[in-house]
Motif scaffolding. Structure first.
Motif, PDB file in Angstrom:
ATOM      1  N   SER A  79      43.121 -77.131  85.609  1.00 36.68           N
ATOM      2  CA  SER A  79      43.441 -78.383  84.918  1.00 36.68           C
ATOM      3  C   SER A  79      42.803 -79.592  85.594  1.00 36.68           C
ATOM      4  O   SER A  79      43.136 -80.732  85.289  1.00 36.68           O
ATOM      5  N   ARG A  80      41.875 -79.319  86.520  1.00 35.19           N
ATOM      6  CA  ARG A  80      41.164 -80.409  87.192  1.00 35.19           C
ATOM      7  C   ARG A  80      39.812 -79.895  87.632  1.00 35.19           C
ATOM      8  O   ARG A  80      39.711 -78.752  88.119  1.00 35.19           O
ATOM      9  N   THR A  81      38.779 -80.683  87.446  1.00 34.39           N
ATOM     10  CA  THR A  81      37.439 -80.286  87.858  1.00 34.39           C
ATOM     11  C   THR A  81      36.851 -81.323  88.802  1.00 34.39           C
ATOM     12  O   THR A  81      36.964 -82.524  88.571  1.00 34.39           O
ATOM     13  N   ILE A  82      36.247 -80.814  89.872  1.00 38.35           N
ATOM     14  CA  ILE A  82      35.521 -81.646  90.826  1.00 38.35           C
ATOM     15  C   ILE A  82      34.070 -81.207  90.769  1.00 38.35           C
ATOM     16  O   ILE A  82      33.761 -80.037  90.984  1.00 38.35           O
ATOM     17  N   GLU A  83      33.184 -82.137  90.455  1.00 39.89           N
ATOM     18  CA  GLU A  83      31.777 -81.798  90.280  1.00 39.89           C
ATOM     19  C   GLU A  83      30.967 -82.257  91.485  1.00 39.89           C
ATOM     20  O   GLU A  83      31.098 -83.402  91.942  1.00 39.89           O
ATOM     21  N   ALA A 135      45.581 -76.257  90.119  1.00 42.68           N
ATOM     22  CA  ALA A 135      44.487 -75.324  89.855  1.00 42.68           C
ATOM     23  C   ALA A 135      43.241 -76.174  89.659  1.00 42.68           C
ATOM     24  O   ALA A 135      43.137 -76.933  88.699  1.00 42.68           O
ATOM     25  N   VAL A 136      42.295 -76.064  90.588  1.00 41.62           N
ATOM     26  CA  VAL A 136      41.146 -76.954  90.636  1.00 41.62           C
ATOM     27  C   VAL A 136      39.863 -76.129  90.596  1.00 41.62           C
ATOM     28  O   VAL A 136      39.752 -75.101  91.273  1.00 41.62           O
ATOM     29  N   ALA A 137      38.906 -76.581  89.815  1.00 42.53           N
ATOM     30  CA  ALA A 137      37.582 -75.963  89.785  1.00 42.53           C
ATOM     31  C   ALA A 137      36.593 -76.855  90.510  1.00 42.53           C
ATOM     32  O   ALA A 137      36.559 -78.061  90.289  1.00 42.53           O
ATOM     33  N   ILE A 138      35.792 -76.262  91.379  1.00 45.92           N
ATOM     34  CA  ILE A 138      34.670 -76.940  92.019  1.00 45.92           C
ATOM     35  C   ILE A 138      33.422 -76.523  91.255  1.00 45.92           C
ATOM     36  O   ILE A 138      33.017 -75.356  91.297  1.00 45.92           O
ATOM     37  N   LEU A 139      32.832 -77.465  90.535  1.00 46.48           N
ATOM     38  CA  LEU A 139      31.709 -77.192  89.650  1.00 46.48           C
ATOM     39  C   LEU A 139      30.407 -77.748  90.221  1.00 46.48           C
ATOM     40  O   LEU A 139      30.418 -78.726  90.973  1.00 46.48           O
ATOM     41  N   GLY A 140      29.313 -77.139  89.792  1.00 46.75           N
ATOM     42  CA  GLY A 140      28.011 -77.667  90.166  1.00 46.75           C
ATOM     43  C   GLY A 140      26.953 -76.600  90.059  1.00 46.75           C
ATOM     44  O   GLY A 140      27.251 -75.400  90.114  1.00 46.75           O
TER      45      GLY A 140
END
Length: 228
Positions: free
Chosen positions: A210-214, A34-39
């Motif tokens: 449980s993981r974030t990519i900014e 489960a990954v979030a793409i943040l920005g």
């Protein structure tokens, strides 16, 4: 280690005006993550999502999803790929107001050629699992925002896609409904569904991934895993 569902390698995408939307972006998401793409706005999040979904093509680099080179697909191939491999949840639900909840959920399966009886059974199971079976014959306009987003999630899961993409899924909801949808995404991931959430909301990212990519200015500047 599980196999990658998403592999973007050195992806670049520029439009007619302004700086590149993405610059040499590389992202890998493995099955069950489960990954979030943040920005912030303009960071390249929407472009990244569109490339994964086959709605856009990169100018450079490669996009592979579930073993498919998405960047090489033509229009018909991209549509088939989305039916078979991608479930999408949008900020504003994108439900058809003149169809009942059940018919909205069934639509992707019918487009994929599933017999109507089988599609109705699958839709009924999903609505029951997501706690909205009592609304199967209702029309979306009669539901709350949180209920409509649950319908949208059911529709996205109809064809059992290996990848669920959620684009600002709580952006049109109040706080309580947003927390409910975040719990739903977390529960789906706990059951093994691979989930990618595109958002500017750090609280949403922390609550259901449980993981974030900014992303900043089209570049990946951070990739952090955290215990949930």
């Amino acid at each position: 280690m599980t196999s990658p569902v998403i592999e973007l390698r050195d992806v670049g995408r520029a439009y007619d005006e302004g700086p590149p939307a993405l610059q040499a972006a590389s992202v890998t998401v493995r099955a069950g993550e489960a990954v979030a793409i943040l920005g912030p706005s303009g960071s390249g999040k929407s472009t990244l999502l569109n490339l994964i979904a086959g709605l856009d093509r990169p100018d450079s680099g490669t996009v592979t999803v579930n073993g498919v080179r998405v960047d090489r697909l033509g229009e018909a191939g991209a549509a088939r790929y989305r039916r078979e491999s991608i479930g999408m949840v949008f900020q504003f639900f994108n439900l058809l107001d003149d169809l009942t909840v059940a018919d909205n959920v069934m639509l992707p399966a019918q487009l994929a050629g599933m017999p109507r009886a089988a599609a109705r059974r699958r839709a009924g199971d999903l609505l029951e699992t997501l706690g909205i079976a009592r609304h199967a014959r209702a029309y979306p306009g009669r539901l709350s925002g949180g209920q409509r987003q649950r319908v949208a999630v059911a529709r996205a899961l109809m064809n059992r896609p290996p990848l669920l993409l959620a684009d600002e899924p709580t952006g049109a909801l109040d706080q309580a409904a947003g927390e409910d949808v975040a719990r739903l995404l977390r529960d789906l991931n706990d059951e093994g569904q691979t989930v990618v959430v595109v958002t500017h909301d750090l609280r949403l990212a922390e609550s259901c991934t449980s993981r974030t990519i900014e992303l900043v200015d089209g570049r990946v500047v951070a990739d952090v895993a955290a215990a949930r």
